[in-house]
Design an enzyme around this catalytic site. Structure first.
Site, PDB file in Angstrom:
ATOM      1  N   GLY A 103       0.974   0.031  35.946  1.00 37.87           N
ATOM      2  CA  GLY A 103       1.330  -0.196  37.237  1.00 37.87           C
ATOM      3  C   GLY A 103       1.808  -1.545  37.570  1.00 37.87           C
ATOM      4  N   HIS A 105      -0.115  -4.143  38.754  1.00 35.68           N
ATOM      5  CA  HIS A 105      -1.116  -4.551  39.945  1.00 35.68           C
ATOM      6  C   HIS A 105      -1.892  -5.518  39.514  1.00 35.68           C
ATOM      7  CE1 HIS A 105      -0.306  -2.011  43.514  1.00 35.68           C
ATOM      8  NE2 HIS A 105       0.574  -1.612  42.812  1.00 35.68           N
ATOM      9  N   GLY A 173      -1.167   1.921  39.006  1.00 35.97           N
ATOM     10  CA  GLY A 173      -1.098   2.675  38.052  1.00 35.97           C
ATOM     11  C   GLY A 173      -2.248   3.225  37.481  1.00 35.97           C
ATOM     12  N   HIS A 177      -5.940   1.199  36.313  1.00 43.77           N
ATOM     13  CA  HIS A 177      -6.822   1.149  37.575  1.00 43.77           C
ATOM     14  C   HIS A 177      -8.250   1.521  36.993  1.00 43.77           C
ATOM     15  CE1 HIS A 177      -7.808   1.672  41.459  1.00 43.77           C
ATOM     16  NE2 HIS A 177      -8.192   2.914  41.683  1.00 43.77           N
ATOM     17  N   ASN A 469     -11.118  -5.806  38.399  1.00 46.26           N
ATOM     18  CA  ASN A 469      -9.889  -5.412  38.819  1.00 46.26           C
ATOM     19  C   ASN A 469      -9.175  -6.379  39.795  1.00 46.26           C
ATOM     20  OD1 ASN A 469      -9.426  -3.171  37.290  1.00 46.26           O
ATOM     21  ND2 ASN A 469      -9.520  -1.480  38.545  1.00 46.26           N
ATOM     22  N   TYR A 470     -10.154  -7.133  40.445  1.00 49.56           N
ATOM     23  CA  TYR A 470      -9.601  -8.424  41.054  1.00 49.56           C
ATOM     24  C   TYR A 470      -9.572  -9.678  40.238  1.00 49.56           C
ATOM     25  CZ  TYR A 470     -10.388  -5.241  45.125  1.00 49.56           C
ATOM     26  OH  TYR A 470     -10.393  -4.334  46.251  1.00 49.56           O
TER      27      TYR A 470
END
Length: 531
Positions: A103, A105, A173, A177, A469-470
């Site tokens: 994705g 991101h 995505g 994710h 994820n950050y």
């Protein structure tokens, strides 16, 4: 007229570089053809007029699209699983560094940029996005290139009473994710997206496709929350659908400093993790204009919520547990679960759900983000110091996400994501800016790092926790493929706590040569020192 020697030297270097790039692509194509029975789609090289637009298409952080950041030699869009297998086989055979994205991101651009290893190539999974929903089985197989929004839409097409507890941002995505955990507005009821995975199919370092039975429980454990791109390439997830009522309720209640934001937020900290499990109230904190002229600025705290039930029931819960917010019936919007997805994601109220099929991000900017987990309420004096710092920045954003409920009932070691019981809420810090100058970058990066230092007084520090994820390269990074687990634990313990060493063991077993790697990938145990 004679051509200067230096000019000739530069031209020779450039032509050698172009020739090398061309030969890498040519060799890769030949290898792909030899290792796939399905015709190979064209690769997009840097010389292609579409290269920049395709590279930028899903990338969210403009910091990693600047000309100074190394770009892939070419982009490969596999249209069949065998293409992914062949890409892994060929990248290994030709010793080409491989990055891959679903994705785009990744907060630090690790899925499409590489500042530590060049040259590299990019595998973009955007064409692998099929979704097969089986309502009778309460499950769905979803390919890695599908967005979270597409998954939600396809579920809602089949049923108004089924959902999936993953991200609030619809353009994520699904492949990457879930590898980091995947939290959303139903996490207090059902846990994370990664807590609700039944099976997976992954391409391993040998180019083999493995499902849960074939990969074994250790690897299946590691890919659900252990961070993306360390163990293989996710092809698809089998997710467990969860029940949702036909009617849910959403609301957003803003409170400025002048309206008592400090005292209300202090109270929210005391109750947010203890509210009814059907209720998720996050707080979005921003700096806004205090008057119409825009002469004065203030801090606005917006209480943004999803309740799995009707408005009357919600009001009873709020009057009993959090009356300080002053929620009224007029604040409440009864809607369907799929429309609540649009509401929480920030789409205008009249937006049709079909917009979720477009997979477009509402946020694309130069930005830096960080995260924290809070276990004790931050006192009002601490909040006042926070407001002072926010008011000094151009476009600061903080999002406080409540924990408790199911999040407190799942063991820290059930999957690699360890942030469970004892956490009141998670903080995401973001600062964004609109130009790519070094001056702007330095200014805003310095500000957010200063804010992070200030907040260290209010969060656990042994270790200080962070959400993978950050992604945050300030925490530390691998400098090469031989980074030791002791070195990597600087950031690994923050993301994974006690699960980090188990992740290292799994990585060493399934990818001993550390083929799948990036600046914060899980390292392997190095033989020379057995760290």
């Amino acid at each position: 007229m004679a051509i200067p020697i230096l000019t000739i030297f530069v031209l020779v270097l450039l032509s050698a570089s172009c020739a090398t790039s061309a030969s890498v692509q040519e060799n890769f194509i030949q290898c792909l053809d030899a290792n796939s029975d399905v015709p190979i789609p064209a690769l997009c090289s840097r010389s292609n007029s579409s290269f920049t637009s395709l590279l930028n298409s899903t990338a969210q952080n403009l910091r990693y699209l600047l000309p100074s950041v190394p770009k892939p030699e070419f982009i490969f869009f596999p249209s069949h699983e065998s293409h992914v297998q062949a890409a892994v086989i060929c990248a290994r055979k030709l010793a080409i560094h491989l990055r891959f994205r679903s994705g785009g991101h990744d907060y630090e651009g690790l899925s499409y940029a590489s500042e530590t290893e060049t040259p590299f190539i990019l595998l973009d999974l955007a064409r692998l996005r099929s979704i097969d929903v089986d309502i009778d089985d309460n499950s769905a197989w979803v390919q890695a290139g599908a967005t979270v929004g597409e998954v939600y839409y396809r579920i809602s097409e089949k049923s108004k009473t089924h959902g999936f507890p993953a991200g609030l941002c619809s353009s994520l995505g699904i492949g990457g994710h879930i590898t980091g955990g995947a939290y959303g507005s139903m996490m207090r009821k059902y846990g994370l997206g990664a807590d609700n995975v039944l099976d997976a199919r992954i391409v391993d370092v040998n180019g083999e496709i493995l499902d849960r039975a074939a990969m074994g429980e250790d690897l299946f454990w590691a890919i659900r929350g252990g961070g993306g791109a360390s163990f293989g390439i996710i092809l698809e997830w089998k997710i467990k659908l969860v029940p949702v009522p036909e009617t849910v309720t959403v609301f957003t209640v803003p409170k400025t400093l002048e309206q008592g934001a400090t005292k209300t937020l202090y109270r929210w900290q005391q109750v947010a993790d203890k509210l009814d499990d059907d209720l998720f109230i996050r707080v979005v904190i921003q700096v806004t204009n205090a008057d119409q002229k825009g002469d004065e600025r203030t801090v606005t705290t917006a209480y943004n919520a999803l309740y799995l039930g009707d408005a009357d029931s919600l009001l009873r819960v709020m009057n009993r547990s959090f009356p300080e917010l002053g929620l009224t019936r007029n604040d409440c919007i009864e809607t369907s679960w799929i429309k609540s997805v649009l509401y929480i994601a920030g789409f205008p109220s009249d937006t049709p759900p079909e917009v979720l099929l477009q997979g477009k991000s509402l946020f694309k900017n130069y930005f830096k983000a960080k995260s924290d987990f809070v276990q004790q309420p931050i006192p009002e004096t601490g909040l006042e110091g926070l407001w002072e710092r926010l008011l000094k920045e151009d476009s600061p954003l903080m999002i406080w996400n409540p924990y408790g409920g199911m999040m407190a009932n799942i063991s820290e070691s059930a999957i690699p994501f360890p942030h469970r019981k004892g956490n009141l809420f998670k903080i995401q810090y973001v600062t964004s800016w609109s130009d790519g100058s070094d001056e702007s970058k330095t200014k805003h990066m310095d500000w957010i790092r200063g804010l992070y230092d200030y907040m260290s007084a209010y969060v656990p520090t042994s270790p200080r926790a962070a959400y993978v994820n950050y992604r945050d390269l300030d925490l530390g990074m691998n400098r090469n493929k031989n980074t030791s687990s002791a070195e990597a634990s600087a950031w690994g313990d923050m993301y994974f706590k006690g699960n980090f060493q188990r992740l290292v063991q799994v990585k060493t077993k399934v990818d001993p040569d550390n083929f799948f790697r990036h600046e914060q990938s899980i390292p392997v145990v190095l033989e020379q020192n057995q760290d």
